[in-house]
Scaffold this active site. Structure first.
Site, short mmCIF file in Angstrom:
data_model
loop_
_atom_site.label_atom_id
_atom_site.label_comp_id
_atom_site.label_asym_id
_atom_site.label_seq_id
_atom_site.Cartn_x
_atom_site.Cartn_y
_atom_site.Cartn_z
N THR A 1 0.82 -1.21 0.00
CA THR A 1 0.00 0.00 0.00
C THR A 1 0.86 1.27 0.00
O THR A 1 0.35 2.36 0.29
CB THR A 1 -0.92 0.03 1.23
OG1 THR A 1 -0.12 -0.09 2.42
CG2 THR A 1 -1.94 -1.11 1.18
N CYS B 1 -0.67 9.32 -2.36
CA CYS B 1 -0.12 10.11 -3.48
C CYS B 1 -0.82 9.74 -4.78
O CYS B 1 -1.17 10.61 -5.59
CB CYS B 1 1.38 9.85 -3.62
SG CYS B 1 2.35 10.14 -2.13
#
Length: 274
Positions: A206, A211
């Site tokens: 993950t 972002c």
């Protein structure tokens, strides 16, 4: 290729988050990625080993150099590690108030390292929140911005509304840090509150999810999509990148940003142009 996205964020030497994730996400979704780097980090899937901030005036030069020539259809910010950097970003974005701005308040790395100085939190709240189109905090970031604990989806709704009261026109509060099989994100706008839920994917891969999601939203906004549609599409893209993560690294592994790219290219074959 449609939609010029200027990402103002830190560099991730491991390639999974930061500027590197932004460039990948924007590109595979059909946008044109441009960058202004705020900091260099030495990091991998196990954590952040060191950070070197870029001088604020050099950051300003990067931003102006890009905008004066290429322009932008959306701004996206990530790691802004100190108050000086935040003020420069705010000053430059104010020159382009008609350009959508996705503010991802990157405060803590996946491994737990702090990426935003405590004194910079006030600058972010006062300087950048009123300028953004949408704020995209996760649970720990929202807790830090509000100085309150968030433990339930109802808490998330209240927190998202409170962040709007603090100046953000819209807030996408991400619920990945809450427990349970169902993952819920909350989008609060002037029109009201929407919730988006999906089954949680059990994985350690993950790194860079925040972002990537923010960059995907920024790309769709740059391409003229309404905010709610941009969020829905970005969440679907992010889920695919997690499901097809390459499995690299011993810690929080990176995503497969290239899930939208033709598989024929990865085999060395040249797909037909027809």
């Amino acid at each position: 290729m449609k939609g010029r996205v200027l990402s103002i964020a830190g560099s991730d030497s491991g390639g999974g988050a930061g500027i590197q994730a932004d460039i990948k996400a924007v590109t595979v979704l059909g946008g044109f990625a441009m960058t202004a780097i705020t900091a260099l980090t030495a990091q991998n899937t196990l954590g952040v080993m060191d950070v070197m901030d870029v001088p604020p005036e050099f950051l300003r030069t990067q931003i102006r150099c890009v905008l004066d020539d290429l322009g932008a259809d959306t701004f996206k910010t990530g790691m802004l590690s100190n108050a000086g950097i935040i003020r420069v970003v705010a000053e430059e974005i104010r020159r382009y108030r008609d350009v959508p701005f996705v503010l991802d308040p990157v405060m803590v790395a996946k491994g737990g390292a702090s990426l935003l100085a405590k004194e910079a939190v006030a600058a972010l709240t006062e300087e950048l929140l009123p300028l953004c189109t949408v704020l995209t905090p996760n649970i720990p970031e929202a807790e830090a911005l509000l100085d309150r604990t968030i433990t339930t989806p109802d808490d998330m709704v209240r927190a998202a509304k409170k962040l709007r009261e603090q100046g953000a026109p819209a807030v996408l509060l991400k619920g990945g840090h809450l427990s349970g099989d169902l993952l819920t994100d909350v989008l609060a706008t002037e029109q009201g509150v929407e919730t988006f839920s999906s089954e949680r994917i059990e994985t350690r891969h993950t790194h860079g999810t925040g972002c990537t999601l923010a960059s995907a939203i920024a790309t769709r906004l740059a391409q003229g999509w309404p905010l709610s549609d941009a969020v829905i599409n970005a969440r679907a893209y992010l889920r695919m990148t997690i499901e097809q993560a390459p499995g690299y690294g011993a810690g929080a592994g990176p995503l497969n940003h290239c899930v939208t790219v033709s598989p024929a290219w990865s085999t060395g074959a040249t797909p037909s142009a027809s």
